[in-house]
Design an enzyme around this catalytic site. Structure first.
Site, PDB file in Angstrom:
ATOM      1  N   LYS A 221      -9.179   1.916  -9.827  1.00 24.07           N
ATOM      2  CA  LYS A 221      -8.286   3.080  -9.756  1.00 24.07           C
ATOM      3  C   LYS A 221      -8.823   4.223 -10.632  1.00 24.07           C
ATOM      4  O   LYS A 221      -9.814   4.063 -11.325  1.00 24.07           O
ATOM      5  CB  LYS A 221      -6.868   2.673 -10.160  1.00 24.07           C
ATOM      6  CG  LYS A 221      -6.420   1.342  -9.602  1.00 24.07           C
ATOM      7  CD  LYS A 221      -6.301   1.308  -8.080  1.00 24.07           C
ATOM      8  CE  LYS A 221      -6.149  -0.141  -7.623  1.00 24.07           C
ATOM      9  NZ  LYS A 221      -5.535  -0.308  -6.340  1.00 24.07           N
TER      10      LYS A 221
HETATM   11  C1  LIG Z   1      -4.624  -1.479  -6.219  1.00 26.11           C
HETATM   12  C2  LIG Z   1      -3.400  -1.314  -5.450  1.00 26.11           C
HETATM   13  C3  LIG Z   1      -2.225  -2.014  -5.719  1.00 26.11           C
HETATM   14  C4  LIG Z   1      -2.141  -3.152  -6.695  1.00 26.11           C
HETATM   15  O1  LIG Z   1      -2.599  -2.924  -7.949  1.00 26.11           O
HETATM   16  P1  LIG Z   1      -3.190  -4.124  -8.849  1.00 26.11           P
HETATM   17  O2  LIG Z   1      -3.217  -3.501 -10.204  1.00 26.11           O
HETATM   18  O3  LIG Z   1      -4.530  -4.465  -8.321  1.00 26.11           O
HETATM   19  O4  LIG Z   1      -2.227  -5.249  -8.780  1.00 26.11           O
HETATM   20  C5  LIG Z   1      -1.096  -1.718  -4.990  1.00 26.11           C
HETATM   21  N1  LIG Z   1      -1.118  -0.792  -4.040  1.00 26.11           N
HETATM   22  C6  LIG Z   1      -2.235  -0.113  -3.719  1.00 26.11           C
HETATM   23  C7  LIG Z   1      -2.178   0.908  -2.645  1.00 26.11           C
HETATM   24  C8  LIG Z   1      -3.408  -0.351  -4.394  1.00 26.11           C
HETATM   25  O5  LIG Z   1      -4.512   0.314  -4.049  1.00 26.11           O
END
Ligand SMILES: *Cc1c(COP(=O)(O)O)cnc(C)c1O
Length: 433
Positions: A221
């Site tokens: 992210k």
């Molecule tokens: C990465 C992601 C998540 C989940 O996040 P994690 O920290 O990996 O559990 C949820 N929704 C979207 C759209 C994502 O890209």
């Protein structure tokens, strides 16, 4: 980072991408991005993160509520994050998945309820709904790659409690129409902002427009502490439920003081508490967000401006172009075959274009198509609606078609003008294939 390393990584990314298996292969999802482009937060680590982490370690207090000295990092991060997002309350948690589970539970979602989500999403979106015992109902996406409000309206039943709006890849969904729809049908909006941290819609931060919003700080992210997440809301009752659920059902003094009172009694919760090391890193990361976003935006705009008038090349539509964060640029080709050929030509030009990654058409994932829950008696698929609902490739055909025709042009916060010119030149060469 040295340019040489950068190009080496980009090339490694190209070599490692198994094109034929791209559609649903998890391996493809994970091996297609190995360049700094994919890790803007991690590549921004410097003495600021080191100092925050050292302070946390020196305090010997890595638990957010108590220890040898007074813990301060997670609390400071929550405060700064709420301010940045323009909301009253922010709750730090252990992951984006934990944030989704907490947000859905705060909204009161449970067995017998239905939650609408876009068919083009991430596993966590579907999984979090399953964890509450509710039934996931897929809706189509439109050319913005986000949930189509018109199809959401068609999927609403008397059991629908929440629409999970996902702001896919840096661009906000059509929030005006979705909020109006939600108000008319008395349903709540949860914004999954995991991929669009810091993005805006008509001047407001994504995640702050609906009833409750969530973010992820996993390594792919925009900002990262390796893992981590956050829930934001302006609603004190939702915040109290979220805070309690994430921490055994308890409301700790810090959050009680923030709320001014304790409005409800306890209920069963989990442990999704963020630790002080993650809080320390996120405090330093958050200070860099605007700089990272400005670079992405500048670079994405450069590429878009130079390719948008190419005849016959279709770009992703942006409901609010000014608020988009530009972590990638998306183009649609005429067909899946044309998309695959485009990607191949781009790779030959040494540009790491690829089919969409980090999200996928969920209804065709085998265990989703087969409605396999964690236990045969799990409530999601044991209601009459749960028994009769069908997923699979046919449940959202327009989304499949968009997904198959879509190619991603990678944008990096550290791209040079030469990189960007190279992307534009490669598109001009490849898009007619
Ligand atoms: C990465 C992601 C998540 C989940 O996040 P994690 O920290 O990996 O559990 C949820 N929704 C979207 C759209 C994502 O890209």
């Amino acid at each position: 980072m040295a340019r040489k390393d950068f190009h080496f990584n980009r090339r490694a990314a190209l070599a490692g991408f198994p094109l034929a298996a791209a559609r649903l292969s998890r391996a493809a999802q994970e091996s297609s991005d190995r360049s700094p482009t994919s890790y803007p937060g991690a590549y921004s680590y410097d003495d600021q993160e080191r100092r925050e982490l050292n302070e946390a370690l020196s305090s010997r207090t890595l638990f957010r509520w108590y220890g040898p000295s007074k813990p301060v990092k997670v609390a400071a991060f929550e405060k700064a994050f709420a301010e940045y997002m323009g909301v009253k309350y922010a709750l730090a948690v252990t992951s984006g998945t934990a944030a989704l589970h907490t947000a859905l539970t705060a909204l009161g979602v449970g067995p017998g309820d239905e939650v609408i989500l876009p068919a083009w999403a991430w596993y966590a979106c579907y999984n979090a709904i399953l964890m509450t015992g509710a039934l996931p109902v897929f809706a189509e996406c439109d050319e913005s790659l986000n949930i189509d409000p018109a199809d959401v309206e068609k999927k609403i039943t008397s059991q629908t409690r929440v629409v999970m709006v996902l702001h896919l890849y840096g661009c906000g969904a059509d929030m005006d129409r979705l909020l109006l729809l939600a108000r008319r049908h008395n349903i709540r909006i949860l914004e999954d902002t995991a991929q669009s941290l810091g993005g805006q819609y008509k001047g407001r931060r994504l995640g702050s427009l609906g009833d409750i919003g969530m973010y992820s700080f996993q390594i792919s992210k925009t900002l990262t502490a390796g893992e981590g997440g956050a829930v934001v809301t302006n609603d004190p009752a939702l915040f109290e439920r979220a805070a309690r659920f994430h921490d055994l059902g308890l409301l700790r003094p810090l959050h009680k003081d923030l709320l001014g009172r304790e409005a409800m009694s306890g209920f069963v919760g989990v442990n999704y508490r963020m630790n002080e090391m993650s809080g320390a890193v996120m405090l330093a990361q958050l200070r860099k967000l605007d700089t990272i976003l400005a670079a992405f935006r500048r670079h994405a705009r450069y590429v878009r401006d130079h390719i948008q008038s190419l005849p016959g090349l279709e770009l992703r539509s942006l409901p609010d172009a000014g608020g988009e964060i530009g972590t990638a640029v998306f183009v649609f080709l005429k067909s899946k075959a044309a998309r695959d050929e485009f990607v191949k030509t781009m790779r030959a030009e040494n540009v790491a274009a690829h089919p969409p990654t980090g999200s996928l058409y969920l209804p065709a994932v085998p265990h989703i198509e087969q409605k396999t829950a964690m236990h045969p008696a799990w409530p999601s698929f044991n209601t009459p609606r749960g028994k009769s609902i069908r997923y699979g490739a046919d449940c959202c055909p327009r989304t499949v078609e968009l997904y198959d025709r879509c190619a991603t042009l990678p944008i990096g916060a550290k791209d040079t003008e030469r990189d960007l010119r190279g992307v534009v030149a490669a598109v001009k060469k490849a898009y007619r294939t």
